[in-house]
Design an enzyme around this catalytic site. Structure first.
Site, PDB file in Angstrom:
ATOM      1  N   HIS A  91       0.849  -1.189   0.000  1.00 47.29           N
ATOM      2  CA  HIS A  91       0.000   0.000   0.000  1.00 47.29           C
ATOM      3  C   HIS A  91       0.891   1.249   0.000  1.00 47.29           C
ATOM      4  CE1 HIS A  91      -2.910   3.019   1.109  1.00 47.29           C
ATOM      5  NE2 HIS A  91      -3.868   2.161   0.781  1.00 47.29           N
ATOM      6  N   GLU A 160      -4.105   1.834  -7.452  1.00 53.16           N
ATOM      7  CA  GLU A 160      -4.505   2.965  -6.610  1.00 53.16           C
ATOM      8  C   GLU A 160      -3.605   4.163  -6.914  1.00 53.16           C
ATOM      9  OE1 GLU A 160      -6.605   1.699  -2.780  1.00 53.16           O
ATOM     10  OE2 GLU A 160      -4.477   1.511  -2.395  1.00 53.16           O
TER      11      GLU A 160
END
Ligand code: PGA
Length: 238
Positions: A91, A160
Site C-alpha cells: 500500500h 490505486e
C-alpha cells in the site's frame, strides 16, 4: 460478482471495529465477495464474528519474515492461523511512511503464497509521477516482482493512483481503463501463469462508484474511508 475490499486502515479503535464487523456480517449478502481488512488486534474477534457469514477476512499487512526479531510485525503464518484469506501489501501509505521497498514487498508476496493467502498488491503512481509522465514505468517497476514468485497462483492487483487516495476525487473511468489495459499487457508478458483480478482504489465512495463501475475490466474495489461507514459501503455495492 465483484470483489469489495474494505481497508479500515487505522480509522477505528478495537471496539468500533468489532461493532462495524457485526453490522457487516448482518447486512451484507453473498451476491458479491466482501473482504474486511481490519487492524491486527481485531483479526481474532472479527474472525469469530464472520464465521457464519459470506464475508471473508483480510489483513492490512504482513511481516517480511516467518519468524524472528522484527518488533511490531505479524507473520503470514499467524494470519493464516487467523483464517485470513487475503492480505494487502505494498500500500502506498506503507511504501511512503515505512519506506517499504520492492524487495520487502516481494518477500511478503512469497510468504503469503506459501500460506495460500491471496495477496492484494497495491500499485499506483504519485502525483509527481503522474505530472512528469512516469506513470507506466512506475507501474511496471512495482509489478515486475510478481514474476519472481514461483508459487504465486492467485493475485489481486489493486491500482490505486496515490493522488486519488483520500481526496474524494477518484480517477476517471477512461483513465483507469487505459491503465488496466497496460497492466494486462504487462501480465501477458509474464512467463508464470498467475490468475489475477484487477481492482481500483482511491476515493471510491457512494458518489464515485457508479461511474467507476463502467470500467470494462473492473473486478472490484479497494475502499478506504467510505468502508468505515456501513451505509456508504452498502451504497457502493448497490
Ligand atoms: P480511500 O483509500 O478510499 O480512503 O481513498 C483507499 C486506499 O487507500 O486503499
Amino acid at each position: 460478482m465483484k470483489l469489495y475490499i474494505a481497508n479500515w486502515k487505522t480509522y477505528l479503535n478495537l471496539n468500533q471495529e468489532i461493532a462495524l464487523a457485526k453490522k457487516f456480517a448482518y447486512e451484507t449478502n453473498s451476491a458479491n465477495q466482501v473482504v474486511i481488512c481490519p487492524s491486527f488486534v481485531s483479526l481474532y474477534p472479527i474472525n469469530e464474528i464472520l464465521k457464519n457469514s459470506p464475508i471473508v477476512l483480510g489483513a492490512q499487512n504482513c511481516a517480511p519474515i516467518t519468524s524472528g526479531p522484527l518488533t511490531g510485525e505479524v507473520s503470514a503464518v499467524s494470519l493464516s492461523e487467523l483464517d485470513c484469506k487475503y492480505c494487502i501489501i505494498g500500500h502506498s501509505e506503507r511504501r511512503q511512511n515505512f519506506s517499504e521497498s520492492n524487495d520487502i514487498i516481494l518477500k511478503k508476496l512469497e510468504l503469503l503464497s506459501d500460506q495460500n493467502i491471496t495477496p492484494i498488491l497495491c500499485i499506483g503512481e504519485s502525483l509527481i509521477d503522474h505530472e512528469s509522465n512516469r506513470i507506466l514505468e512506475t507501474l511496471k517497476y512495482q509489478l515486475d516482482i510478481v514474476e519472481q514468485v514461483k508459487k504465486l497462483k492467485k493475485l489481486i492487483i489493486a491500482y490505486e493512483p496515490i493522488w486519488a487516495i483520500g481526496t474524494e476525487v477518484a480517477a476517471e473511468p477512461e483513465y483507469v481503463e487505459k491503465i488496466f489495459s497496460y497492466i494486462e499487457s504487462l501480465m501477458l508478458k509474464t512467463k508464470s501463469k498467475i490468475s489475477y483480478t484487477l481492482v481500483y482504489g482511491g476515493s471510491v465512495n457512494e458518489h464515485t462508484a457508479k461511474e467507476l463501475k463502467k470500467i470494462g475490466q473492473l473486478g472490484g474495489f479497494l475502499i478506504g474511508k467510505a468502508s468505515t461507514d456501513i451505509n456508504k459501503f452498502l451504497k457502493i455495492i448497490d
